[in-house]
Design a protein around this motif. Structure first.
Motif, PDB file in Angstrom:
ATOM      1  N   CYS A   1     -18.148 -35.295 -85.246  1.00 45.94           N
ATOM      2  CA  CYS A   1     -19.223 -36.265 -85.505  1.00 45.94           C
ATOM      3  C   CYS A   1     -19.234 -37.348 -84.421  1.00 45.94           C
ATOM      4  N   ILE A   2     -20.434 -37.705 -83.985  1.00 50.46           N
ATOM      5  CA  ILE A   2     -20.548 -38.777 -82.985  1.00 50.46           C
ATOM      6  C   ILE A   2     -21.128 -40.052 -83.617  1.00 50.46           C
ATOM      7  N   PHE A   3     -21.236 -40.059 -84.940  1.00 53.03           N
ATOM      8  CA  PHE A   3     -21.672 -41.244 -85.691  1.00 53.03           C
ATOM      9  C   PHE A   3     -23.021 -41.772 -85.194  1.00 53.03           C
TER      10      PHE A   3
ATOM     11  N   HIS B   1     -19.075 -41.645 -93.527  1.00 56.18           N
ATOM     12  CA  HIS B   1     -20.226 -41.344 -94.383  1.00 56.18           C
ATOM     13  C   HIS B   1     -19.863 -41.495 -95.861  1.00 56.18           C
TER      14      HIS B   1
ATOM     15  N   TYR C   1     -28.128 -39.927 -87.466  1.00 57.97           N
ATOM     16  CA  TYR C   1     -29.356 -39.136 -87.695  1.00 57.97           C
ATOM     17  C   TYR C   1     -29.396 -38.570 -89.110  1.00 57.97           C
TER      18      TYR C   1
ATOM     19  N   CYS D   1     -28.397 -32.712 -87.155  1.00 56.94           N
ATOM     20  CA  CYS D   1     -27.113 -33.160 -86.595  1.00 56.94           C
ATOM     21  C   CYS D   1     -26.890 -32.575 -85.186  1.00 56.94           C
TER      22      CYS D   1
ATOM     23  N   ILE E   1     -18.160 -32.520 -93.677  1.00 54.90           N
ATOM     24  CA  ILE E   1     -18.421 -33.072 -92.339  1.00 54.90           C
ATOM     25  C   ILE E   1     -17.111 -33.014 -91.551  1.00 54.90           C
TER      26      ILE E   1
HETATM   27  S1  SF4 Z   1     -23.641 -39.124 -87.827  1.00 58.10           S
HETATM   28 FE1  SF4 Z   1     -24.715 -37.748 -86.389  1.00 58.10          FE
HETATM   29  S2  SF4 Z   1     -23.121 -36.381 -85.628  1.00 58.10           S
HETATM   30 FE2  SF4 Z   1     -22.310 -37.352 -87.469  1.00 58.10          FE
HETATM   31  S3  SF4 Z   1     -22.807 -35.973 -89.155  1.00 58.10           S
HETATM   32 FE3  SF4 Z   1     -24.484 -37.442 -89.018  1.00 58.10          FE
HETATM   33  S4  SF4 Z   1     -26.003 -36.470 -87.692  1.00 58.10           S
HETATM   34 FE4  SF4 Z   1     -24.069 -35.386 -87.376  1.00 58.10          FE
END
Ligand code: SF4
Ligand code: SF4
Length: 139
Positions: free
Chosen positions: A93-95, A42, A98, A64, A88
């Motif tokens: 995180c599952i990427f 991110h 969202y 999330c 984060i």
């Molecule tokens: S990519 Fe998905 S799992 Fe990762 S921080 Fe964003 S919303 Fe959460």
């Protein structure tokens, strides 16, 4: 019974001996180029004046599915909201992207960076300083 096994082995051998079909790279000397829609690490955005775009609305943390965003909002002396804490946990995180989709300020994007190795557990907790795009140097 043995025929499908032999077919599988023949296919494996064919790919093994075919140099034009190599799909691995000699990392780290060579880097893999992600697909255009790849979702990697991110990045928190700044506007053209260098100000953080995030207004700490909390939508990303709410949506999330992994609950891996920790956010604490605050107000500056002009009454503008900003994220005092934005973290984060990359191990959770599952990427899914969202957080990027829901953000009303276009403040967070998943980029094409995929190197997140660390030899420390807390090395995977990315804080705001690590997530923010660096300030552009004035010419
Ligand atoms: S990519 Fe998905 S799992 Fe990762 S921080 Fe964003 S919303 Fe959460
Ligand atoms: S990144 Fe976007 S959705 Fe998340 S708190 Fe900041 S402004 Fe809201």
């Amino acid at each position: 019974m043995i025929l499908p096994l032999l077919r599988g082995l023949a296919l494996t051998l064919k790919h093994f001996l075919s140099p034009s079909k190599i799909v691995t790279v000699r990392y780290p000397e060579e880097r893999w180029t992600p697909y255009p829609r790849f979702r990697g690490l991110h990045e928190l955005q700044r506007d053209q004046d260098g100000k953080e775009k995030c207004v700490a609305c909390g939508l990303c943390a709410t949506v999330c599915p992994s609950e891996c965003i920790r956010l604490e909002g605050a107000e500056n002396d002009r009454g503008e909201r900003y994220a005092e804490v934005y973290e984060i946990n990359m191990l959770r995180c599952i990427f899914c992207g969202y957080c990027q989709e829901v953000c009303p300020e276009d403040a967070i994007f998943l980029r094409q960076k995929y190197e997140l190795a660390s030899d420390k557990g807390d090395g995977f907790i990315y804080d705001k300083e690590r997530l923010l795009t660096p300030l552009k140097k004035k010419q």
